[in-house]
Design an enzyme around this catalytic site. Structure first.
Site, PDB file in Angstrom:
ATOM      1  N   SER A 215      79.460  24.016  61.447  1.00  0.00           N
ATOM      2  CA  SER A 215      78.764  24.200  62.720  1.00  0.00           C
ATOM      3  C   SER A 215      77.300  23.811  62.551  1.00  0.00           C
ATOM      4  O   SER A 215      76.697  24.065  61.509  1.00  0.00           O
ATOM      5  CB  SER A 215      78.887  25.649  63.196  1.00  0.00           C
ATOM      6  OG  SER A 215      78.435  26.549  62.201  1.00  0.00           O
ATOM      7  N   GLY A 217      74.897  24.094  65.462  1.00  0.00           N
ATOM      8  CA  GLY A 217      74.150  24.462  66.658  1.00  0.00           C
ATOM      9  C   GLY A 217      74.256  23.412  67.748  1.00  0.00           C
ATOM     10  O   GLY A 217      75.348  22.982  68.120  1.00  0.00           O
ATOM     11  N   GLY A 220      76.460  20.220  67.534  1.00  0.00           N
ATOM     12  CA  GLY A 220      77.910  20.260  67.646  1.00  0.00           C
ATOM     13  C   GLY A 220      78.600  20.862  66.446  1.00  0.00           C
ATOM     14  O   GLY A 220      77.978  21.534  65.611  1.00  0.00           O
ATOM     15  N   GLY A 246      77.904  32.019  66.188  1.00  0.00           N
ATOM     16  CA  GLY A 246      78.724  31.480  65.101  1.00  0.00           C
ATOM     17  C   GLY A 246      79.976  32.299  64.869  1.00  0.00           C
ATOM     18  O   GLY A 246      81.045  31.757  64.545  1.00  0.00           O
ATOM     19  N   ASP A 247      79.878  33.620  65.031  1.00  0.00           N
ATOM     20  CA  ASP A 247      81.044  34.494  64.868  1.00  0.00           C
ATOM     21  C   ASP A 247      82.051  34.245  65.986  1.00  0.00           C
ATOM     22  O   ASP A 247      83.263  34.227  65.757  1.00  0.00           O
ATOM     23  CB  ASP A 247      80.614  35.956  64.866  1.00  0.00           C
ATOM     24  CG  ASP A 247      79.567  36.241  63.803  1.00  0.00           C
ATOM     25  OD1 ASP A 247      79.574  35.567  62.768  1.00  0.00           O
ATOM     26  OD2 ASP A 247      78.728  37.137  64.017  1.00  0.00           O
TER      27      ASP A 247
END
Length: 316
Positions: A215, A217, A220, A246-247
């Site tokens: 990931s 941010g 993409g 993110g989780d």
């Protein structure tokens, strides 16, 4: 059912202030306290999406007892392992411009015997599971190899395993054969010492990971296999609190890879499967930004963002 391991749970405290200014007294406008840790956030999002989970987590002291009781009140199934040390606290400060600053305590010292009990709890829980997620930091001083039996045992049992870890524990997860390793770009480069994302991903793949999902941010999210790279852009123009995004992305990834049924490492390397999983991850991550605290998503926004990202098309 999905087993979610949170090696370093916390009491998450979120303060909202009008404007963060260093070196001055801040008036707190709102306070939210809830059980936290990356794995707990993942479990909350999975639960909100209608997927049952069992959270395995070491808890200690009055703070640990509070986390256990709060998770029970929230209806989340847990397999709590008592430890001597006190469960940590994290504090996130968010201002009206939504610029979050997070202060994370390192967590209690967990003994080898306590970790062995955690391993036993994982083994018991996974008997009824279709997938295993290991997410978050390890308490300070923990041997990173502690994650190996969790991951290896689940892989050997035929479960899909997603490891959202960092540092040496990320390398251990890859070596243990995690189906998917999911660091962010900074974590990937830091753990592997690589100069670029592809080189870092190939390092984890060579160690034994089935797929590496990175990931980044607003840049993409990308899936790497030895032979292919699949990228889905971030949802544009989403503003809010990125804490926990993110989780939520990890939860979205797991949801896609376990519906209509769990997939093996060989299954998840197909570009079309990876594309659908990345769309789900990006949509859930963006929908989390719209919520004020980690562990929540705007489900209506998930549907909207999924449709929007589907227009990017599947890879050929």
């Amino acid at each position: 059912m999905i087993v979610v391991i949170t090696p370093n749970p916390a009491v998450d405290v979120t303060y909202r202030v009008a404007d963060q200014v260093v070196g001055v007294t801040q008036r707190v406008l709102d306070v939210v306290r809830r059980p936290g840790g990356k794995g707990v956030n993942v479990a909350r999002v999975l639960d909100a999406a209608g997927v049952p989970t069992t959270s395995v987590l070491p808890l200690g002291g009055t703070s640990g007892a509070w986390v256990a009781a709060a998770l029970q009140r929230d209806g989340l199934t847990t397999a709590a392992v008592p430890v001597v040390g006190d469960t940590r606290t994290t504090v996130t400060v968010v201002d009206d411009h939504v610029h979050p600053t997070m202060y994370g305590e390192p967590g209690p010292a967990v003994t080898a015997d306590e970790w062995a009990t955690v391993t036993g709890a994982v083994r018991n829980a996974q008997a009824a599971a279709s997938a295993l997620v290991v997410s978050g930091s390890l308490p300070r001083g923990t041997d990173p190899s502690v994650v190996r039996p969790w991951i290896r045992g689940a892989v050997d049992a035929g479960l899909l395993v997603v490891a959202d870890l960092s540092g040496p524990s990320l390398l251990e997860a890859a070596a243990a054969g995690a189906t998917v390793c999911k660091p962010n770009r900074e974590e990937l480069l830091d753990a592997t010492g690589a100069r670029d994302e592809r080189s870092g991903a190939l390092d984890l793949l060579a160690r034994g990971a089935g797929v590496v999902v990175v990931s980044a941010g607003s840049a993409g999210i990308t899936a790497h296999t030895p032979d292919a790279v699949v990228t889905v852009p971030a949802v544009p123009n989403v503003h809010g609190n990125p804490t926990g995004a993110g989780d939520a992305a990890t939860a979205g990834l797991v949801l896609a890879l376990t519906a209509p049924g769990p997939r093996t490492a060989a299954d998840v390397t197909a570009p079309d499967v990876l594309h659908r999983a990345l769309v789900s991850a990006a949509a859930y991550g963006a929908a989390a930004v719209l919520r004020p605290v980690a562990g929540e998503v705007d489900l209506a926004a998930v549907d909207r963002f999924t449709t929007q990202l589907d227009r990017t098309g599947s890879p050929t």
